[in-house]
Design a protein around this motif. Structure first.
Motif, PDB file in Angstrom:
ATOM      1  N   ALA A   1       0.820  -1.212   0.000  1.00  0.00           N
ATOM      2  CA  ALA A   1       0.000   0.000   0.000  1.00  0.00           C
ATOM      3  C   ALA A   1       0.857   1.267   0.000  1.00  0.00           C
ATOM      4  CB  ALA A   1      -0.921   0.006   1.206  1.00  0.00           C
ATOM      5  N   LYS A   2       1.946   1.253   0.695  1.00  0.00           N
ATOM      6  CA  LYS A   2       2.751   2.466   0.823  1.00  0.00           C
ATOM      7  C   LYS A   2       3.307   2.942  -0.528  1.00  0.00           C
ATOM      8  CE  LYS A   2       6.216   4.556   3.783  1.00  0.00           C
ATOM      9  NZ  LYS A   2       7.133   4.364   4.888  1.00  0.00           N
TER      10      LYS A   2
ATOM     11  N   THR B   1      -8.409   8.402  -7.644  1.00  0.00           N
ATOM     12  CA  THR B   1      -9.526   9.052  -6.973  1.00  0.00           C
ATOM     13  C   THR B   1      -9.829  10.410  -7.603  1.00  0.00           C
ATOM     14  OG1 THR B   1      -8.925   7.935  -4.930  1.00  0.00           O
ATOM     15  CG2 THR B   1     -10.369   9.847  -4.739  1.00  0.00           C
ATOM     16  N   VAL B   2      -8.799  11.189  -7.842  1.00  0.00           N
ATOM     17  CA  VAL B   2      -8.981  12.512  -8.452  1.00  0.00           C
ATOM     18  C   VAL B   2      -9.539  12.371  -9.861  1.00  0.00           C
ATOM     19  CG1 VAL B   2      -7.745  14.550  -9.298  1.00  0.00           C
ATOM     20  CG2 VAL B   2      -7.248  13.640  -7.027  1.00  0.00           C
TER      21      VAL B   2
ATOM     22  N   PHE C   1      -0.794   6.316  -6.956  1.00  0.00           N
ATOM     23  CA  PHE C   1      -1.716   5.797  -7.954  1.00  0.00           C
ATOM     24  C   PHE C   1      -3.148   5.794  -7.436  1.00  0.00           C
ATOM     25  CE2 PHE C   1       2.414   3.911  -8.800  1.00  0.00           C
ATOM     26  CZ  PHE C   1       2.597   4.287 -10.133  1.00  0.00           C
ATOM     27  N   VAL C   2      -3.323   5.501  -6.171  1.00  0.00           N
ATOM     28  CA  VAL C   2      -4.660   5.537  -5.572  1.00  0.00           C
ATOM     29  C   VAL C   2      -5.174   6.973  -5.532  1.00  0.00           C
ATOM     30  CG1 VAL C   2      -5.959   5.102  -3.452  1.00  0.00           C
ATOM     31  CG2 VAL C   2      -4.279   3.432  -4.248  1.00  0.00           C
TER      32      VAL C   2
END
Length: 62
Positions: free
Chosen positions: A14-15, A25-26, A20-21
């Motif tokens: 995750a870090k 989202t944007v 990319f996450v």
């Protein structure tokens, strides 16, 4: 010591993926806003092919 190739602590997933996450989202937010603006534009609001035409006409009368 590793057992079957596994390390004691797992590899971080995750870090390193947070940019990319955040970008996903944007992008999702901006595309949804652009779609909403396009559907509600004057040119397409009364188009019978618009699946949201009935909902837009109900909101316009309020």
């Amino acid at each position: 010591m590793s057992f079957l190739g596994f390390r004691k602590w797992p590899t971080p997933v995750a870090k390193p993926l947070w940019p990319f996450v955040a970008a996903s989202t944007v992008t999702f937010y901006l595309v949804s806003k652009m779609q909403d603006l396009g559907v509600r534009s004057e040119e397409y609001a009364q188009d019978p092919r618009n699946p949201y035409a009935a909902q837009i006409s109900k909101e316009a009368h309020h």
